[in-house]
Scaffold this motif. Sequence first.
Motif, PDB file in Angstrom:
ATOM      1  N   PRO A 110      59.141 -38.429 122.819  1.00 22.43           N
ATOM      2  CA  PRO A 110      59.631 -39.815 122.402  1.00 22.43           C
ATOM      3  C   PRO A 110      59.575 -40.122 124.049  1.00 22.43           C
ATOM      4  O   PRO A 110      60.559 -39.840 124.341  1.00 22.43           O
ATOM      5  N   PRO A 111      58.904 -41.189 124.319  1.00 22.81           N
ATOM      6  CA  PRO A 111      59.073 -41.421 125.949  1.00 22.81           C
ATOM      7  C   PRO A 111      60.968 -41.957 126.339  1.00 22.81           C
ATOM      8  O   PRO A 111      61.221 -42.819 125.468  1.00 22.81           O
ATOM      9  N   LEU A 112      61.156 -41.341 127.012  1.00 26.19           N
ATOM     10  CA  LEU A 112      62.402 -41.852 127.399  1.00 26.19           C
ATOM     11  C   LEU A 112      63.176 -43.212 127.383  1.00 26.19           C
ATOM     12  O   LEU A 112      64.035 -43.399 126.870  1.00 26.19           O
ATOM     13  N   GLU A 113      62.263 -44.332 127.856  1.00 26.93           N
ATOM     14  CA  GLU A 113      62.569 -45.766 128.055  1.00 26.93           C
ATOM     15  C   GLU A 113      62.445 -46.080 126.936  1.00 26.93           C
ATOM     16  O   GLU A 113      63.595 -47.268 126.235  1.00 26.93           O
ATOM     17  N   GLU A 114      61.275 -45.259 125.723  1.00 26.94           N
ATOM     18  CA  GLU A 114      61.794 -46.368 124.563  1.00 26.94           C
ATOM     19  C   GLU A 114      62.414 -45.554 123.387  1.00 26.94           C
ATOM     20  O   GLU A 114      63.104 -46.811 123.022  1.00 26.94           O
TER      21      GLU A 114
ATOM     22  N   ALA B 184      66.529 -48.454 122.357  1.00 28.54           N
ATOM     23  CA  ALA B 184      66.881 -48.349 121.344  1.00 28.54           C
ATOM     24  C   ALA B 184      68.162 -48.685 121.095  1.00 28.54           C
ATOM     25  O   ALA B 184      68.894 -49.117 120.494  1.00 28.54           O
ATOM     26  N   THR B 185      68.807 -47.730 121.281  1.00 30.70           N
ATOM     27  CA  THR B 185      69.917 -47.731 122.313  1.00 30.70           C
ATOM     28  C   THR B 185      70.547 -48.522 123.205  1.00 30.70           C
ATOM     29  O   THR B 185      72.245 -48.735 122.638  1.00 30.70           O
ATOM     30  N   GLY B 186      70.318 -48.994 123.867  1.00 35.55           N
ATOM     31  CA  GLY B 186      71.309 -49.767 124.956  1.00 35.55           C
ATOM     32  C   GLY B 186      71.470 -49.372 126.483  1.00 35.55           C
ATOM     33  O   GLY B 186      72.308 -49.554 126.670  1.00 35.55           O
ATOM     34  N   HIS B 187      70.799 -48.072 125.980  1.00 35.76           N
ATOM     35  CA  HIS B 187      72.495 -46.973 127.429  1.00 35.76           C
ATOM     36  C   HIS B 187      70.463 -46.730 128.424  1.00 35.76           C
ATOM     37  O   HIS B 187      69.477 -46.437 128.206  1.00 35.76           O
ATOM     38  N   ARG B 188      71.055 -45.974 129.968  1.00 39.04           N
ATOM     39  CA  ARG B 188      70.090 -45.824 130.360  1.00 39.04           C
ATOM     40  C   ARG B 188      70.171 -44.286 130.080  1.00 39.04           C
ATOM     41  O   ARG B 188      70.236 -44.214 129.582  1.00 39.04           O
ATOM     42  N   VAL B 189      68.178 -44.185 130.697  1.00 36.30           N
ATOM     43  CA  VAL B 189      67.575 -43.393 130.611  1.00 36.30           C
ATOM     44  C   VAL B 189      68.288 -41.952 130.993  1.00 36.30           C
ATOM     45  O   VAL B 189      68.628 -40.790 130.518  1.00 36.30           O
ATOM     46  N   THR B 190      68.892 -41.940 132.028  1.00 38.09           N
ATOM     47  CA  THR B 190      69.865 -40.861 132.009  1.00 38.09           C
ATOM     48  C   THR B 190      70.661 -40.092 131.292  1.00 38.09           C
ATOM     49  O   THR B 190      70.628 -38.686 130.590  1.00 38.09           O
ATOM     50  N   THR B 191      71.508 -40.999 130.166  1.00 39.86           N
ATOM     51  CA  THR B 191      72.769 -40.337 129.535  1.00 39.86           C
ATOM     52  C   THR B 191      71.918 -39.995 128.354  1.00 39.86           C
ATOM     53  O   THR B 191      71.851 -39.447 127.292  1.00 39.86           O
ATOM     54  N   ILE B 192      70.409 -41.190 127.650  1.00 42.98           N
ATOM     55  CA  ILE B 192      69.940 -39.971 127.243  1.00 42.98           C
ATOM     56  C   ILE B 192      68.737 -39.091 126.584  1.00 42.98           C
ATOM     57  O   ILE B 192      69.028 -38.130 126.335  1.00 42.98           O
ATOM     58  N   ALA B 193      68.814 -38.638 127.973  1.00 47.51           N
ATOM     59  CA  ALA B 193      67.944 -37.075 128.207  1.00 47.51           C
ATOM     60  C   ALA B 193      69.621 -36.119 128.452  1.00 47.51           C
ATOM     61  O   ALA B 193      69.168 -34.829 127.962  1.00 47.51           O
ATOM     62  N   GLN B 194      70.463 -35.849 128.642  1.00 43.56           N
ATOM     63  CA  GLN B 194      71.435 -35.499 128.372  1.00 43.56           C
ATOM     64  C   GLN B 194      71.977 -35.591 126.959  1.00 43.56           C
ATOM     65  O   GLN B 194      71.744 -34.337 126.458  1.00 43.56           O
ATOM     66  N   ASP B 195      71.589 -36.597 126.209  1.00 46.46           N
ATOM     67  CA  ASP B 195      71.959 -36.655 125.162  1.00 46.46           C
ATOM     68  C   ASP B 195      71.381 -35.767 124.284  1.00 46.46           C
ATOM     69  O   ASP B 195      71.320 -35.049 123.054  1.00 46.46           O
ATOM     70  N   MET B 196      69.915 -36.078 124.536  1.00 45.74           N
ATOM     71  CA  MET B 196      68.362 -34.889 123.701  1.00 45.74           C
ATOM     72  C   MET B 196      68.565 -33.857 123.959  1.00 45.74           C
ATOM     73  O   MET B 196      68.535 -32.872 123.356  1.00 45.74           O
TER      74      MET B 196
END
Length: 712
Positions: free
Chosen positions: A640-644, A648-660
Amino acid sequence: MTRRCPWKKRSTPPAAVPASRRPTSFVRGEHEFHIVGYNARAALANNAHYSILSGAFDVGGHTWALDCSFDDDGHLASIALLLLTAYITDDAVVAKASLRIEDPLGRWPAAVWESDETYTFPVWSGNSWQLSQAGRSWTLPVPDAFRGHESRFVQDDRLTILCTVEVLRAEEEESAIAEDMQKLLFLSSEMKSTRPVCMLPDVTFVVEKAEIQAHRLVLAMRSPVFAAELLGDMREGTTRRVMVEDMSASTFRAMLRFIYTDELPIKGKTTNERGCKQKCAARRRVDMALDLLVAADRYDLEKLRLMCEKILSESIDTASVIPTLMAVHGRHSCRQLEASCIEYLASDANVYANVKATEEYKELKESCCSFLAGVTDKVATCKLVDSHANTSLCRPEKRTMSTYNTSEVAHSIHELRIPNFKSLHTSHGVKQRFSSDTFQVGGHDWKLEVSVKEERISVFTELLTDPGTASVRVSLCFMMDDPGDPGGNSPLIMWQAEETFNSEGDSCGFSCSISQEDDVSVYADDGSLTIRCDFVLTNKLCTVTSATSAGVEDMTLAPPPNIVSHLEQLLVSEKGADVTFLVENREIHAHSLVIATRSPALYTMVLATNQKEEHIVPVWGMRVAVFKAVLRFIYADELPPLEEVALATGHRVTTIAQDMLVAASRFHLDRMKANCEALVGECVSERNVVTMLGLACRHNCKKLEDYCMKFN
């Protein structure tokens, strides 16, 4: 003159793993753009950012528009083809275009321009707004015959521009999902003994005394008919053996192969076969396509039906036209193929005479006189309606029209100044919001909204009044003042689009990142930032769509679902789900067959839970949105798009990219890991490069590691 933000370029981050594709054909569409009040456009020509946008139109699964720009004297200077598709993830869009401007009175030859080569609209990751605007616009030159002779082509103060767009359409080669599903279909007896129970076939079809095994979930996912038979209340839903009448075993096996892989087991035409071999191969190709067409109609497999129709349409000749007409007779979904056959027969008197001389025709004349009488009537009607031979055997084109009336235009520019933006930008506080005063454009109230959090800025415009039954169409251009240009003659364009506002409270805008290195380009001396919004509003700009081939469906803009989209629907619907994951105290349902086929590492967690005689699989140390992204990749082979996910999580895009990336590594999803590696690479900055390097080393991401080492 306007210009784009000159952001500093760095070395290229790791690239995502693209889907394997092959080009097949161009999908063609035409848009007829009428500019009413053409000579009045000079009143707005002094505005450097003013241009005329056509209505949006669709070709090849993408949305487009024409952007007509004018010089200081009000003359048409260029016509840009804009790609308005909101989010392009995997593939660049390749297109050809042409322009045609006719003399309405027929006194002068048409002014024509055609592209000699294709133009590639590059992949947009969604994080770089300067690329998104510059890369999605193709400036087409105004035809030479039009320059200096505008009066020849303007009649009653109206100019009509016909733009033809051809989009290269690609079909997926064997994807990772198709490859995995094919292995599932062709499990050998030796492999079955080592595979999880959930991967074993659970239904057997008896076709011509042959026993053919398959999986209920896969068949039901792909065919509503199979879904009703195998998962519904019908008798077949309670038995492991299903009898299939009126179909050959070879046709049923070929249909199953399509269901599992989206592939058609029919060899294409070859050039190395000659004479009798070539004719026999062509005949087998047509016979298989006819059998599969009937099977596709029986089990409601729309994509298979269209693929067979395409083969049969391309193979129409004296020998095949009557068998094809018999196969499609009475099938409403096949009327396009029937029309192609009738037009072939009506194309020439000798063609119909040769068909009448075939054995098939003579046999039908004795057994099915009514059928042949109907064919003869349709051929006679076709000759009366259209005397042109074979013109509609090509894929039907789509023409759309839009009208821009300059008398309906309301134009205004409004700005919002954010004091101390530089300090807000560099702080790590909560999100800050700013609003402009209410202002009026075109009889409607509007306001600008800006929110800032660290390096992220979001800019929106909101409609504050109810437009009633009529929508409000607006061309928007958000700009920033350039401190290096005190006169304000060369602002930096942040984002521009044409939007429709349907109700009070509707808003549109964009979000982007502005890093520290861009300070010199956006901040004033006092640290403030000024954002301007250029409104060009037309209340009566409308687009009317009409197909050029009456009564014929245009399938090119909405291709039927493939196996990936069916898997996505299965995940969303949770129909047939038999495994439950618990993530952050939330239950997420999935299908053990899909999990075991696509992610053995995740399935080991399911097995471990089952051995403990528990029914819920706990997933520790992971956010719900990230785990859902993992499941989406397992089911659809895409993220899914990182922004999406960030929203949903309320976290920064950079954090989500690392988690994924961490999740992909944890479940041994190598393709997902490669794509996440590319996403993380786009988030690398001087602030976090050390952190990203550590992440790359821990998870053996060699490309990301090299990129971080070279980052400067």
